[in-house]
Motif scaffolding. Structure first.
Motif, mmCIF file in Angstrom:
data_model
loop_
_atom_site.group_PDB
_atom_site.id
_atom_site.type_symbol
_atom_site.label_atom_id
_atom_site.label_comp_id
_atom_site.label_asym_id
_atom_site.label_seq_id
_atom_site.Cartn_x
_atom_site.Cartn_y
_atom_site.Cartn_z
ATOM 1 N N LEU A 41 0.817 -1.215 0.000
ATOM 2 C CA LEU A 41 0.000 0.000 0.000
ATOM 3 C C LEU A 41 0.851 1.265 0.000
ATOM 4 O O LEU A 41 1.777 1.401 0.796
ATOM 5 C CB LEU A 41 -0.926 -0.010 1.226
ATOM 6 N N PHE A 42 0.520 2.182 -0.904
ATOM 7 C CA PHE A 42 1.137 3.518 -0.917
ATOM 8 C C PHE A 42 0.000 4.535 -0.893
ATOM 9 O O PHE A 42 -0.773 4.627 -1.842
ATOM 10 C CB PHE A 42 1.994 3.700 -2.174
ATOM 11 N N ILE B 241 6.979 5.690 -14.626
ATOM 12 C CA ILE B 241 8.363 5.758 -14.152
ATOM 13 C C ILE B 241 8.980 4.377 -13.977
ATOM 14 O O ILE B 241 10.123 4.139 -14.371
ATOM 15 C CB ILE B 241 8.431 6.507 -12.798
ATOM 16 N N VAL B 242 8.205 3.444 -13.405
ATOM 17 C CA VAL B 242 8.797 2.134 -13.111
ATOM 18 C C VAL B 242 9.112 1.351 -14.381
ATOM 19 O O VAL B 242 9.952 0.451 -14.370
ATOM 20 C CB VAL B 242 7.907 1.278 -12.167
ATOM 21 N N SER B 243 8.448 1.686 -15.489
ATOM 22 C CA SER B 243 8.727 0.955 -16.731
ATOM 23 C C SER B 243 9.553 1.768 -17.729
ATOM 24 O O SER B 243 10.208 1.206 -18.594
ATOM 25 C CB SER B 243 7.406 0.536 -17.399
ATOM 26 N N ASN B 244 9.530 3.088 -17.617
ATOM 27 C CA ASN B 244 10.241 3.932 -18.579
ATOM 28 C C ASN B 244 11.446 4.655 -17.987
ATOM 29 O O ASN B 244 12.230 5.248 -18.727
ATOM 30 C CB ASN B 244 9.284 4.957 -19.192
ATOM 31 N N GLY B 245 11.573 4.633 -16.650
ATOM 32 C CA GLY B 245 12.719 5.256 -15.996
ATOM 33 C C GLY B 245 12.624 6.768 -15.913
ATOM 34 O O GLY B 245 11.661 7.384 -16.372
ATOM 35 N N ALA C 67 8.549 3.005 -3.799
ATOM 36 C CA ALA C 67 7.808 1.975 -3.049
ATOM 37 C C ALA C 67 7.535 0.755 -3.925
ATOM 38 O O ALA C 67 7.624 -0.391 -3.470
ATOM 39 C CB ALA C 67 6.503 2.566 -2.528
ATOM 40 N N TYR C 68 7.203 0.978 -5.197
ATOM 41 C CA TYR C 68 6.929 -0.102 -6.164
ATOM 42 C C TYR C 68 8.162 -1.003 -6.285
ATOM 43 O O TYR C 68 8.064 -2.234 -6.202
ATOM 44 C CB TYR C 68 6.575 0.520 -7.509
ATOM 45 N N HIS C 69 9.320 -0.368 -6.490
ATOM 46 C CA HIS C 69 10.548 -1.154 -6.652
ATOM 47 C C HIS C 69 10.927 -1.868 -5.363
ATOM 48 O O HIS C 69 11.259 -3.048 -5.377
ATOM 49 C CB HIS C 69 11.696 -0.235 -7.090
ATOM 50 N N LYS C 70 10.859 -1.149 -4.251
ATOM 51 C CA LYS C 70 11.282 -1.720 -2.971
ATOM 52 C C LYS C 70 10.440 -2.949 -2.624
ATOM 53 O O LYS C 70 10.949 -3.946 -2.120
ATOM 54 C CB LYS C 70 11.166 -0.666 -1.870
#
Lengths: 381, 381
Positions: free
Chosen positions: B62-63, B108-112, B81-84
């Motif tokens: 949860l975020f 962001i998590v897929s395109n940086g 939070a997604y990556h961690k």
């Protein structure tokens, strides 16, 4: 009630066929199996799509052995061509037959086996390769639908295959492509679109999301099918009918259909008769039968087709049926199954098949075997 | 003209929130980042979605650090939070702010990089992880749109990020979730939906496909926003407003918006004021300004909002503007920017920002800097 709605990405407009290659590029395709039919090829549309594919630097392989009411053998042949040519994407360009074969080929090449294995609802489990559809008739709605209809000759049956996976990635709808259709095909396919709109609108599974599409499709067809049949170059009418057919497709793909299609599939499995004509012959009889299931909806259909100057619900509803009949008459549609060549039909066994068709489930009125036989007989002569 | 239309898969209906887990399972997700806001969490809806995720055997993290007018820092925090937590899918559940952050995190998590890199139209190139949206307000339409709006505090600016990739995979729209909104939020978000419907309908990029959605959204909101504000338990009104908001979202996602949103974004970048209220204050002034660009469309809006008993086009159009004002008044919406707390505004610099906003491109009337300043001043007090 929970309603679901699915649609492909839609690219709609004059000369949009030229975006075919760019669209495949965007989907990551390299070599496209082009599934088309001889008539469309002859009209030059297949070449225009192929040119767009090549301009985008992609390769292609053409498969055009498609007939009206296509069967399992054509699907198997198309799948073999896909593998042999090492394709990684599928274009369906043509009428409903070519589009439905293209979908079925995409199923087989990614899920294996025979297309017969996937008959019914939700039996496709692996993702399909990128699929794009370019309809060349304004009728089937297959470019946006989760349906593919394939004949199984062994069982003399039109199989209905339904799955979210069958919704193409992209539908490219180009009204200009409709200008090479003759008036007979324009009439038959246009009446198919009207049947889709009406059956989806009165379907037991209709939702507010399908209603907006069905209502708009019916309004457009009520206004523009006559002029579209009258002139193969009336651009405004072609645009309207291309939109009507697609919106009717969005409606029936999500609300499913009814007795007209269940019965029409039963006929089409045995006799090589045009689907649109069969539908338009059956439609008014089924409307009369279904009327009491939803007087308010049939009254709204009456208002849309313009026969009514008000009055109470059942009056407007009955006028609607007459108006649909009048529209079919005006564009020269056949009136009886006998007149289109049906001979010595075994209505009882066809009624049994129709009763089991996936489209019968959402018919708004309960249907018994004898009801279907009666409707077949009324439509016969 | 070629028009394009994109929509996610839609699951609409009472208690459809319970299909969240099953839907993620279908998309192949294993561990879902749940992006929510404190208010929705408190109302219990986040827990209901999480329970559905767990029932389907999936994991979650949860975020919920989301504010009104969310900014770049919250997006970066969500991505971390997604990556961690090693997530592989994203759920946005909440108002427009939570949904827009969820989308931005998925980018962001897929395109940086940073979300600032993706400002504008079509700068996202890699596919996003599976994204599902559950809106808890009937207003933003973000659950179906290709938009995400994020504040860049460094430039005191609301960035508009537009990309097909931002259309979620699945939108789950549950009218029951709207019952915990208070009347102020119901009014502000409802007026946002109306603004979406109106701006999309008169947009320079409107198409027949967006028109059907915009018209239906306006009709539903014209009939049901008042009762929805009046009673938090009126299920019929909640269903109608959930549909209206989503249909307005489908319309503006594909037809884009206009001056109201361009100006509202310019204000929202500097002042933490509610987006819906700002829109509803600006709307009638912008409608008056835009009127001559499309008298027939504004007349149709007049008919929809019910102010007109016929008359010639410009009369019906002007009545429509009055009717929208009357609706906003009836539900207690603020009337001036001053009344919602704006003080000593630098309208010239905000007008410059508004003129550059992506939403201004599709405004139906040409707009000059001095026009925007004049509209800001009219709306001020």
């Amino acid at each position: 009630m929970i309603s679901k709605f699915m649609a492909p990405e839609i690219i709609f407009g004059d000369h949009s066929i030229q975006q075919t290659g760019e669209s495949f590029l965007r989907l990551g395709a390299q070599r496209v199996l082009v599934v088309s039919d001889p008539g469309v090829k002859e009209a030059g549309w297949t070449a225009e799509a192929v040119e767009s594919i090549q301009t985008s630097g992609l390769d292609y392989h053409l498969f055009s052995n498609i007939s009206t009411n296509p069967d399992t053998a054509q699907v198997a042949e198309g799948a073999a061509a896909y593998h042999k040519a090492r394709c990684d994407a599928v274009l369906g360009i043509g009428g409903g037959s070519a589009l439905d074969v293209a979908k079925a080929v995409a199923v087989i090449v990614s899920n294996g086996g025979k297309i017969e294995n996937y008959e019914g609802v939700d039996h496709i489990h692996s993702p399909l390769p990128p699929v794009i559809m370019v309809p060349t008739t304004a009728g089937s709605g297959s470019e946006v639908s989760q349906f593919s209809i394939i004949v199984d000759p062994a069982r003399k049956k039109k199989m209905t295959i339904v799955s979210k996976s069958l919704v193409p990635d992209i539908a490219i709808v180009d009204p200009f492509v409709l200008m090479t259709k003759d008036h007979l095909l324009t009439a038959a396919t246009g009446l198919d679109a009207i049947t889709h709109g009406i059956e989806a609108y009165v379907s037991a599974a209709a939702t507010p999301l399908t209603d907006v599409q069905a209502v708009n499709a019916m309004k457009l067809a009520a206004e523009f099918l006559r002029p579209s049949v009258a002139s193969h170059t009336n651009v405004e009418a072609k645009r309207a009918m291309a939109m009507a057919s697609m919106q009717a497709g969005l409606a029936f793909s999500n609300a499913i259909l009814g007795a007209v299609h269940a019965m029409s599939h039963a006929i089409g499995g045995r006799y090589a008769l045009p689907h649109g004509e069969i539908n338009s012959i059956l439609l008014p009889h089924v409307m009369e039968f279904n009327l009491i299931a939803s007087p308010s909806r049939f009254a709204a259909i009456g208002d849309i087709f313009g026969a009514s100057a008000g009055g109470e619900e059942m009056v407007r509803a009955r006028h609607g049926i007459q108006a649909v009949r009048a529209l079919a008459d005006d564009i020269g549609a056949p009136k009886t199954l006998h007149s289109v060549g049906l001979r010595d039909p075994d209505f009882e066994s066809m009624a049994r098949i129709a009763l089991e068709d996936a489209c019968m489930i959402t018919n708004p009125r309960d249907v018994a075997l004898k009801d279907i036989e009666m409707l077949f007989k009324k439509a016969y002569e």
